[in-house]
Design a protein around this motif. Sequence first.
Motif, short mmCIF file in Angstrom:
data_model
loop_
_atom_site.label_atom_id
_atom_site.label_comp_id
_atom_site.label_asym_id
_atom_site.label_seq_id
_atom_site.Cartn_x
_atom_site.Cartn_y
_atom_site.Cartn_z
N ARG A 328 33.10 -19.37 5.52
CA ARG A 328 34.54 -18.94 4.54
C ARG A 328 35.35 -19.15 4.85
N LEU A 329 36.03 -19.44 5.68
CA LEU A 329 37.29 -19.59 5.90
C LEU A 329 38.21 -21.38 5.08
N ILE A 336 40.78 -25.51 9.63
CA ILE A 336 39.15 -25.06 10.51
C ILE A 336 38.93 -26.25 11.46
N VAL A 337 38.48 -26.80 12.22
CA VAL A 337 38.05 -27.62 12.81
C VAL A 337 36.37 -27.97 12.76
N CYS A 344 31.36 -21.31 18.36
CA CYS A 344 32.90 -21.05 17.47
C CYS A 344 33.44 -21.48 16.58
N VAL A 345 34.15 -20.61 16.00
CA VAL A 345 34.73 -21.22 14.60
C VAL A 345 36.49 -21.56 15.32
N CYS A 346 36.57 -22.74 14.90
CA CYS A 346 38.45 -23.03 15.77
C CYS A 346 39.40 -23.31 14.64
N VAL A 347 40.81 -22.43 14.47
CA VAL A 347 41.54 -22.40 13.33
C VAL A 347 42.44 -23.48 14.14
N ASP A 348 42.55 -24.15 12.75
CA ASP A 348 43.45 -25.56 13.70
C ASP A 348 45.52 -24.80 13.17
N ALA A 349 45.56 -25.00 14.17
CA ALA A 349 46.97 -23.63 14.62
C ALA A 349 47.91 -24.59 14.20
#
Length: 465
Positions: A328-329, A336-337, A344-349
């Motif tokens: 979805r993201l 995201i990674v 987990c889902v990791c959002v690239d800050a």
Amino acid sequence: MPDHPAEPWRIKMIEPIRTTTREHREKALREAGWNPCLLRSEDVYIDLFTDSGTSAMSDRQWSALMRGDEAYAGARSFYLFEQAVRTHYGYEHVIPVHQGRGGENILSRCLIRPGSHVPGNMYFPSTRAHQELNGATFHDVIIDEAHDAADEHPFKGDVDLAKLRAVIAEHGAAIPYVSLAATVNMAGGQPISVANLTAACDLAHAHGIPVFLDTARAVENAWFVKQREPGWANHSIADILLALCAPTDGAVMSAKKDCLANIGGWIALRDPGLAEQARGLVLLYEGLHTYGGMAGRDMEAIAQGIGESVDEHHIRARIAQVEYLGHRLDTAGVPIVHPVGGHCVCVDATAVLDHLPRTELPGQTLAAAVYLEGGIRGVERGTVSAGRDPATGENRYPPLEFLRLAIPRRVYTQSHIDHVADTLVRVHKNRHDITHGLTFTHEPPHLRFFQARFAPAGGADIYDG
């Protein structure tokens, strides 16, 4: 859209959660020093801070609690627990501890001396902290692809054998052990292949160096092996888990992850001499060697959870829920990674907040923004988590700086996950409204992301123009 199978369970008991207003969340976050970790759980709507100890136990686990033998020494529950670990992880000597970091402490105290060097496939904050506090220097020998959020390598937890060989050549006898993880948390929950893990163990063993595995999420790793590694598609998750552990000399385990328990862990070893040494330290720091800081009922719940964790229907649905959020993201353009990890889902800050300097802690800032927007608590994995270099005192700036959204097992419905996705999409769409990052106002010396406090770099709010 990836396959999202119906959950292989039905809901028997609920825990109420509540939505809050933006005004309420702003007040709560300021009182928490802009650190979502310091929020009261009652002020959080969807809690994705960690998957550790936050999963829902089954009716059989709750039933097992009632069978707990609370004898101080030699409780029946310990022997049930011991047999479950031996059966599914394959190690002979099983030593209970209260949770994973208790095992890290014991193993570090047993083997590390000042001047030691420990190679590993990317650090984890508590693991490296124990190693450094006992006098070791950590060396990252993970493949380069693990540091690239966009790279689609299927096993970004793999060891770069040339890097490991170079560390061994330089430090030789000063290496007490190699520290590997399956999966690799700080790379975004990325797996290591059986072939690479075996090759890394062979290399270390050829130089007389033991290898210890962080198995907290090894069942999730086994799922990725089954899906991605040639030759393993027709093997059971239970068999792949044993294959991952087989070449290693021991393991440290937080049973709060794969094992679906709320507390507990173990050290598992093959060397009887090291096991005896570890038991002696457990007596000092954890509890008797047949309970290690756990109640008998905890050991009963873990033993039952180990069996449930390798059930194919369970692990398929667990990974599918994480993949659903990632998809979805990703399709909405939120960076995201890749690939999506196991827990987990990791959002690239640094990609979302590319207008903020690293000194303003984009991962921590994004965590604050997501809480303000939707009441969702994640955790920064980047500069704050990496800490300071003990030699220079300077902040470490790892290549990856992300907001980790760790999904508890068997807890949230698809509607909850949709709320998380919708919130992240809104934050990303309005990301340039975030005009300031965060700076430290209080900084503990160890594992600072748990207790640090922050303030907006430009004033009273990260949204102030």
